[in-house]
Write an enzyme that holds these catalytic residues in place. Structure first.
Site, PDB file in Angstrom:
ATOM      1  N   LYS A  74       0.864  -1.176   0.000  1.00  0.00           N
ATOM      2  CA  LYS A  74       0.000   0.000   0.000  1.00  0.00           C
ATOM      3  C   LYS A  74       0.900   1.225   0.000  1.00  0.00           C
ATOM      4  O   LYS A  74       1.703   1.414   0.915  1.00  0.00           O
ATOM      5  CB  LYS A  74      -0.883  -0.020   1.237  1.00  0.00           C
ATOM      6  CG  LYS A  74      -1.879   1.119   1.236  1.00  0.00           C
ATOM      7  CD  LYS A  74      -2.950   0.889   2.259  1.00  0.00           C
ATOM      8  CE  LYS A  74      -4.009   1.952   2.166  1.00  0.00           C
ATOM      9  NZ  LYS A  74      -4.972   1.842   3.261  1.00  0.00           N
ATOM     10  N   ARG A  78     -11.347   9.410   1.253  1.00  0.00           N
ATOM     11  CA  ARG A  78     -11.333  10.065   2.564  1.00  0.00           C
ATOM     12  C   ARG A  78     -12.554  10.948   2.736  1.00  0.00           C
ATOM     13  O   ARG A  78     -13.027  11.146   3.853  1.00  0.00           O
ATOM     14  CB  ARG A  78     -10.015  10.819   2.764  1.00  0.00           C
ATOM     15  CG  ARG A  78      -8.864   9.825   2.872  1.00  0.00           C
ATOM     16  CD  ARG A  78      -7.537  10.462   3.187  1.00  0.00           C
ATOM     17  NE  ARG A  78      -6.485   9.443   3.100  1.00  0.00           N
ATOM     18  CZ  ARG A  78      -5.192   9.715   3.107  1.00  0.00           C
ATOM     19  NH1 ARG A  78      -4.783  10.974   3.208  1.00  0.00           N
ATOM     20  NH2 ARG A  78      -4.314   8.748   3.028  1.00  0.00           N
ATOM     21  N   LYS A  91       0.634   9.629   6.044  1.00  0.00           N
ATOM     22  CA  LYS A  91       0.787   8.220   6.418  1.00  0.00           C
ATOM     23  C   LYS A  91       2.141   7.658   5.988  1.00  0.00           C
ATOM     24  O   LYS A  91       2.302   6.451   5.840  1.00  0.00           O
ATOM     25  CB  LYS A  91      -0.377   7.420   5.830  1.00  0.00           C
ATOM     26  CG  LYS A  91      -1.752   7.921   6.295  1.00  0.00           C
ATOM     27  CD  LYS A  91      -2.891   6.988   5.920  1.00  0.00           C
ATOM     28  CE  LYS A  91      -4.226   7.515   6.454  1.00  0.00           C
ATOM     29  NZ  LYS A  91      -5.352   6.587   6.193  1.00  0.00           N
ATOM     30  N   LYS A 150      -2.032  -1.503  -4.099  1.00  0.00           N
ATOM     31  CA  LYS A 150      -2.922  -0.352  -3.964  1.00  0.00           C
ATOM     32  C   LYS A 150      -2.122   0.934  -3.911  1.00  0.00           C
ATOM     33  O   LYS A 150      -1.183   1.001  -3.111  1.00  0.00           O
ATOM     34  CB  LYS A 150      -3.734  -0.534  -2.679  1.00  0.00           C
ATOM     35  CG  LYS A 150      -4.690   0.567  -2.349  1.00  0.00           C
ATOM     36  CD  LYS A 150      -5.390   0.232  -1.054  1.00  0.00           C
ATOM     37  CE  LYS A 150      -6.388   1.304  -0.694  1.00  0.00           C
ATOM     38  NZ  LYS A 150      -7.054   1.038   0.560  1.00  0.00           N
ATOM     39  N   SER A 173     -10.169   5.141  -5.256  1.00  0.00           N
ATOM     40  CA  SER A 173     -11.152   6.204  -5.483  1.00  0.00           C
ATOM     41  C   SER A 173     -10.672   7.262  -6.471  1.00  0.00           C
ATOM     42  O   SER A 173     -11.419   7.673  -7.351  1.00  0.00           O
ATOM     43  CB  SER A 173     -11.511   6.837  -4.139  1.00  0.00           C
ATOM     44  OG  SER A 173     -10.346   7.333  -3.493  1.00  0.00           O
TER      45      SER A 173
HETATM   46  C1  PBG Z   1      -7.064   3.247   4.824  1.00  0.00           C
HETATM   47  C2  PBG Z   1      -7.723   3.063   3.529  1.00  0.00           C
HETATM   48  C3  PBG Z   1      -7.467   3.822   2.393  1.00  0.00           C
HETATM   49  C4  PBG Z   1      -8.317   3.374   1.402  1.00  0.00           C
HETATM   50  C5  PBG Z   1      -9.056   2.315   1.924  1.00  0.00           C
HETATM   51  N1  PBG Z   1      -8.676   2.139   3.249  1.00  0.00           N
HETATM   52  C6  PBG Z   1      -6.436   4.859   2.172  1.00  0.00           C
HETATM   53  C7  PBG Z   1      -6.398   6.019   3.058  1.00  0.00           C
HETATM   54  O1  PBG Z   1      -7.417   6.639   3.380  1.00  0.00           O
HETATM   55  O2  PBG Z   1      -5.281   6.352   3.429  1.00  0.00           O
HETATM   56  C8  PBG Z   1      -8.389   3.958   0.023  1.00  0.00           C
HETATM   57  C9  PBG Z   1      -9.417   3.419  -0.881  1.00  0.00           C
HETATM   58  C10 PBG Z   1      -9.668   4.282  -2.057  1.00  0.00           C
HETATM   59  O3  PBG Z   1      -9.060   5.350  -2.236  1.00  0.00           O
HETATM   60  O4  PBG Z   1     -10.526   3.883  -2.853  1.00  0.00           O
HETATM   61  N2  PBG Z   1      -6.940   2.123   5.597  1.00  0.00           N
END
Ligand code: PBG
Length: 337
Positions: free
Chosen positions: A206, A216, A229, A260, A286
């Protein structure tokens, strides 16, 4: 005038790549990769309450669903042949705290949804995340002590949360918080609780990415997040480090691996598949989804074709499947063909 036809013949000899491209039937015959509904995992967002499907501004066509609506979505997905859902809760702000304690509530939103979905649609897979970000008041994936996201304490908590998620019916636990040692700890905890059949899809690689922006907003962590992060997600510059991180997860017992975000990291998909041969998935996140939707809405690209092309690219890069917000849309399209 020189004879141009003759010149090309001299260069190509008998080799003509275009022979196999000359007709629809030859192209279908030689096509190497194919996208099917079996490749799709549909991430959905949950909210408390009932009877509500709330649009997400930054993700056109995506909604936050109350549990009853999530059950309807699960039925729709099963009818379309989509193998699995991945659920993400947007819980009340009052329930979020420093340690993400709501993740340890047996009847929290994500667990209620798993139970309801598995009861109504037993044949669809439910994949749940144990990262703490939906539950913390600071939007981080782990427990924040001072300025630090503490590793081992977070691992203990997510391993326990994983057991409760499995108790509620989750089929696969997908830990996305990138703490060291989490896969082994979750495997131990699941086995000790009698959940030998519950799998682990590791968000093995990730990356610390800007493509998560719309997500978010979807779970309302954007405004909460203090700092970034980078102390636990992987630097987008690092490929070899990503392979090493995945190797640890494989050793610790991951059943499946995930990369990811997706499209900017196709090289990682390929490297993981080559290195480990585990079922490998990409999360088309997303930001990737919203970019396509936004450009299509402006008439700048053909959204449907770009959607299909990106998903096919994951297959070509060695992925066994894709987590994508396009899942129901693409499943409907594939069913028509
Ligand atoms: C965090 C989490 C994230 C996503 C899913 N779980 C990343 C984040 O907010 O740092 C991202 C999924 C997406 O962007 O579709 N555990």
């Amino acid at each position: 005038m020189e004879d141009k036809t003759h010149l090309v013949d001299e260069i190509t000899g008998h080799r003509r790549m275009r022979r196999n491209r000359k007709a629809d039937w030859t192209r279908r015959l030689v096509q190497e990769n194919r996208l099917t509904v079996d490749d799709l995992i549909w991430p959905i967002f949950l909210i408390p309450g009932s009877g509500i499907a709330e649009p997400i501004r930054a993700m056109p066509g995506v909604f936050r669903l109350t549990v009853d609506k999530a059950v309807e979505a699960a039925k729709e997905a099963a009818d379309l042949g989509i193998p699995a859902l991945a659920t993400f809760p947007n819980i009340e702000m009052e329930l979020r705290d420093e340690t993400g304690s709501n993740s340890l509530e047996k009847n929290n939103l994500i667990n209620l949804a798993s139970a309801a979905i598995k009861k109504a649609v037993p044949n669809i897979g439910v994949i749940t995340d144990v990262a703490l970000d939906p539950f913390t008041s600071h939007g981080h994936d782990g427990i924040l002590r001072g300025n630090e996201i503490v590793n081992d304490e977070t691992v203990e908590q997510v391993a326990l949360a994983a057991v409760y998620q499995a108790d509620a019916g989750a089929d696969i636990i997908a830990p996305s918080e990138m703490m060291d040692g989490r896969i082994g700890a979750i495997r131990h905890a699941l086995d000790a609780a009698g959940h030998q059949g519950v799998g682990i899809m590791s968000y093995a690689t990730k990356f610390s990415s800007a493509f998560y922006g719309p997500y978010r907003e979807a779970i309302s962590t954007g405004g909460l997040l203090k700092g970034d992060k980078k102390t636990y997600y992987i630097d987008p510059a690092n490929g070899t480090e990503a392979v090493r991180d995945a190797a640890l997860d494989v050793e610790e017992g991951a059943d499946m691996l995930m990369v990811k975000p997706g499209l900017p990291y196709l090289d990682i998909c390929w490297r993981l598949k080559e290195a480990f041969g585990l079922p490998t998935f990409a999360y088309q996140v997303s930001g990737e989804y919203s970019m396509i939707k936004a450009a299509a809405a402006n008439g700048w690209i053909d959204g449907e074709r770009v959607m299909l092309e990106t998903l096919l690219a994951f297959k070509r890069a060695g992925c066994d499947g894709i987590l994508t917000y396009f899942a129901p849309e693409v499943a409907r399209l594939l069913a028509k063909r």
